[in-house]
Design a protein around this motif. Structure first.
Motif, short mmCIF file in Angstrom:
data_model
loop_
_atom_site.label_atom_id
_atom_site.label_comp_id
_atom_site.label_asym_id
_atom_site.label_seq_id
_atom_site.Cartn_x
_atom_site.Cartn_y
_atom_site.Cartn_z
N THR A 97 0.85 -1.19 0.00
CA THR A 97 0.00 0.00 0.00
C THR A 97 0.89 1.24 0.00
O THR A 97 2.12 1.14 0.05
CB THR A 97 -0.96 -0.01 1.20
OG1 THR A 97 -1.92 1.05 1.03
CG2 THR A 97 -0.24 0.13 2.53
N ASN A 98 0.24 2.41 -0.05
CA ASN A 98 0.97 3.68 -0.20
C ASN A 98 1.92 3.59 -1.39
O ASN A 98 3.11 3.86 -1.29
CB ASN A 98 1.70 4.06 1.08
CG ASN A 98 0.74 4.45 2.19
OD1 ASN A 98 -0.46 4.62 1.96
ND2 ASN A 98 1.24 4.60 3.40
N ILE A 99 1.35 3.20 -2.52
CA ILE A 99 2.14 2.90 -3.71
C ILE A 99 1.34 3.24 -4.97
O ILE A 99 0.11 3.14 -4.97
CB ILE A 99 2.55 1.41 -3.72
CG1 ILE A 99 3.57 1.13 -4.83
CG2 ILE A 99 1.34 0.50 -3.87
CD1 ILE A 99 4.17 -0.28 -4.74
N VAL A 100 2.04 3.67 -6.02
CA VAL A 100 1.46 3.76 -7.35
C VAL A 100 2.37 2.99 -8.29
O VAL A 100 3.60 3.09 -8.20
CB VAL A 100 1.27 5.22 -7.82
CG1 VAL A 100 2.57 6.00 -7.89
CG2 VAL A 100 0.58 5.26 -9.20
N VAL A 101 1.77 2.18 -9.14
CA VAL A 101 2.52 1.46 -10.18
C VAL A 101 2.03 1.98 -11.53
O VAL A 101 0.82 2.00 -11.79
CB VAL A 101 2.32 -0.07 -10.08
CG1 VAL A 101 3.06 -0.77 -11.22
CG2 VAL A 101 2.82 -0.59 -8.73
N VAL A 102 2.98 2.45 -12.34
CA VAL A 102 2.65 3.02 -13.65
C VAL A 102 3.31 2.17 -14.73
O VAL A 102 4.49 1.81 -14.60
CB VAL A 102 3.15 4.48 -13.76
CG1 VAL A 102 2.67 5.10 -15.08
CG2 VAL A 102 2.69 5.32 -12.58
N VAL A 103 2.56 1.87 -15.77
CA VAL A 103 3.12 1.18 -16.93
C VAL A 103 2.88 2.07 -18.15
O VAL A 103 1.74 2.39 -18.48
CB VAL A 103 2.51 -0.22 -17.14
CG1 VAL A 103 3.11 -0.87 -18.40
CG2 VAL A 103 2.75 -1.10 -15.92
N VAL A 104 3.98 2.48 -18.79
CA VAL A 104 3.93 3.36 -19.96
C VAL A 104 4.08 2.50 -21.21
O VAL A 104 5.01 1.71 -21.33
CB VAL A 104 5.08 4.39 -19.90
CG1 VAL A 104 5.03 5.31 -21.13
CG2 VAL A 104 5.01 5.21 -18.61
N ARG A 105 3.15 2.67 -22.17
CA ARG A 105 3.18 1.83 -23.37
C ARG A 105 3.50 2.63 -24.63
O ARG A 105 2.88 3.67 -24.89
CB ARG A 105 1.84 1.13 -23.59
CG ARG A 105 1.87 0.21 -24.82
CD ARG A 105 0.50 -0.27 -25.21
NE ARG A 105 0.57 -1.19 -26.35
CZ ARG A 105 -0.48 -1.61 -27.03
NH1 ARG A 105 -1.69 -1.22 -26.68
NH2 ARG A 105 -0.34 -2.42 -28.06
N TYR A 106 4.48 2.14 -25.36
CA TYR A 106 4.73 2.61 -26.72
C TYR A 106 4.17 1.55 -27.67
O TYR A 106 4.58 0.39 -27.62
CB TYR A 106 6.24 2.76 -26.97
CG TYR A 106 6.88 3.93 -26.28
CD1 TYR A 106 7.11 5.13 -26.95
CD2 TYR A 106 7.27 3.84 -24.94
CE1 TYR A 106 7.71 6.20 -26.31
CE2 TYR A 106 7.87 4.90 -24.30
CZ TYR A 106 8.09 6.10 -24.99
OH TYR A 106 8.69 7.15 -24.35
N PHE A 107 3.22 1.96 -28.51
CA PHE A 107 2.57 1.01 -29.42
C PHE A 107 3.54 0.61 -30.54
O PHE A 107 4.18 1.44 -31.15
CB PHE A 107 1.31 1.66 -30.00
CG PHE A 107 0.54 0.75 -30.92
CD1 PHE A 107 0.10 -0.48 -30.48
CD2 PHE A 107 0.24 1.14 -32.22
CE1 PHE A 107 -0.64 -1.32 -31.31
CE2 PHE A 107 -0.49 0.32 -33.06
CZ PHE A 107 -0.93 -0.92 -32.61
N GLY A 108 3.62 -0.69 -30.78
CA GLY A 108 4.59 -1.19 -31.75
C GLY A 108 4.01 -1.54 -33.10
O GLY A 108 4.70 -2.11 -33.95
N GLY A 109 2.73 -1.21 -33.34
CA GLY A 109 2.15 -1.46 -34.65
C GLY A 109 1.29 -2.70 -34.73
O GLY A 109 0.48 -2.84 -35.65
N THR A 110 1.46 -3.62 -33.82
CA THR A 110 0.65 -4.86 -33.82
C THR A 110 -0.29 -4.84 -32.62
O THR A 110 0.16 -4.68 -31.48
CB THR A 110 1.56 -6.10 -33.72
OG1 THR A 110 2.49 -6.08 -34.80
CG2 THR A 110 0.74 -7.38 -33.76
N LYS A 111 -1.58 -5.01 -32.87
CA LYS A 111 -2.54 -5.05 -31.77
C LYS A 111 -2.37 -6.36 -31.00
O LYS A 111 -2.21 -7.42 -31.59
CB LYS A 111 -3.97 -4.92 -32.30
CG LYS A 111 -4.28 -3.53 -32.82
CD LYS A 111 -5.74 -3.38 -33.11
CE LYS A 111 -6.05 -1.92 -33.48
NZ LYS A 111 -7.48 -1.71 -33.76
N LEU A 112 -2.41 -6.25 -29.66
CA LEU A 112 -2.18 -7.43 -28.82
C LEU A 112 -3.48 -8.13 -28.41
O LEU A 112 -3.44 -9.25 -27.91
CB LEU A 112 -1.40 -7.02 -27.56
CG LEU A 112 -0.07 -6.29 -27.77
CD1 LEU A 112 0.60 -6.04 -26.43
CD2 LEU A 112 0.85 -7.07 -28.69
N GLY A 113 -4.61 -7.46 -28.62
CA GLY A 113 -5.87 -8.01 -28.13
C GLY A 113 -5.98 -7.82 -26.62
O GLY A 113 -4.98 -7.60 -25.93
#
Length: 207
Positions: A97-113
């Motif tokens: 707790t007392n936490i934030v997790v961030v995931v930054v995405r760069y799109f690579g051209g292929t949809k992952l579903g």
């Protein structure tokens, strides 16, 4: 006055190092930061948006409170529940707790579903948490002790015997100590000082 027995929580001691997870051309950068409030969450998000200004998505989840009571998950434009909730699931899995997790995405051209996105965000969040130093902290309850100078020796003896932390001392007309006590010891310590002649003890609100 009743304090529940659970008096510890898990958090991280400092920001994690940056991790990167790749899937079919997309890059997912994972970060974990210790935070005390939503303002700190916003500050870290703004910093990452400047750092990764060419990215497509900045998805995140946070959990706040020593009692793990407050949380939020944000998909930031990804399909519903494909990013924020998998990140939050890892926060729950690591019991922090007392936490934030961030995931930054760069799109690579292929949809992952949706399934691919869930897996990618979950994995990036997991790696960020694995790269973090997780610590266990105690939940403390704060009290004010008020007494005359004549009672100083008695009070100091009890504080030393009980290994109590003095947060603040105010020595003017009377002595006022702010003390912090581990939650599960709070009832006993309150009674100890409450039964000590000429010493007044009051719980600090919101502690």
């Amino acid at each position: 006055m009743d304090f529940s027995e659970k008096d510890t929580y898990r958090t991280i001691s400092k920001p994690s190092k940056e991790i990167i997870y790749k899937d079919r051309g997309s890059k997912f950068y994972g970060y974990a930061f210790p935070v005390k409030d939503e303002e700190a969450v916003k500050t870290y998000l703004e910093t990452l948006k400047k750092q990764h200004h060419n990215a497509r998505h900045w998805c995140y989840a946070w959990q706040l409170g020593a009692d793990y009571s407050s949380y939020r998950a944000n998909d930031d434009g990804e399909p519903s529940n494909s990013a924020g909730m998998p990140i939050y699931g890892q926060i729950q899995s690591f019991e922090v707790t007392n936490i934030v997790v961030v995931v930054v995405r760069y799109f690579g051209g292929t949809k992952l579903g949706v399934g691919g996105l869930i897996q990618a965000y979950k994995t990036a969040a997991q790696h960020a948490l694995e790269a973090s130093k997780i610590v266990t902290r105690t939940i403390d309850v704060s009290f004010f002790l008020t007494f005359e100078y004549a009672e100083m020796n008695t009070v100091m003896r009890l504080i030393k015997e009980e290994n109590i932390k003095i947060v603040k001392q105010d020595m003017e007309l009377k002595c006022v100590f702010k003390i912090a006590v581990r939650k599960k010891e709070a009832n006993r310590v309150f009674e100890l000082f409450n039964n000590t002649y000429k010493v007044e003890i009051k719980q600090l609100e919101n502690s």
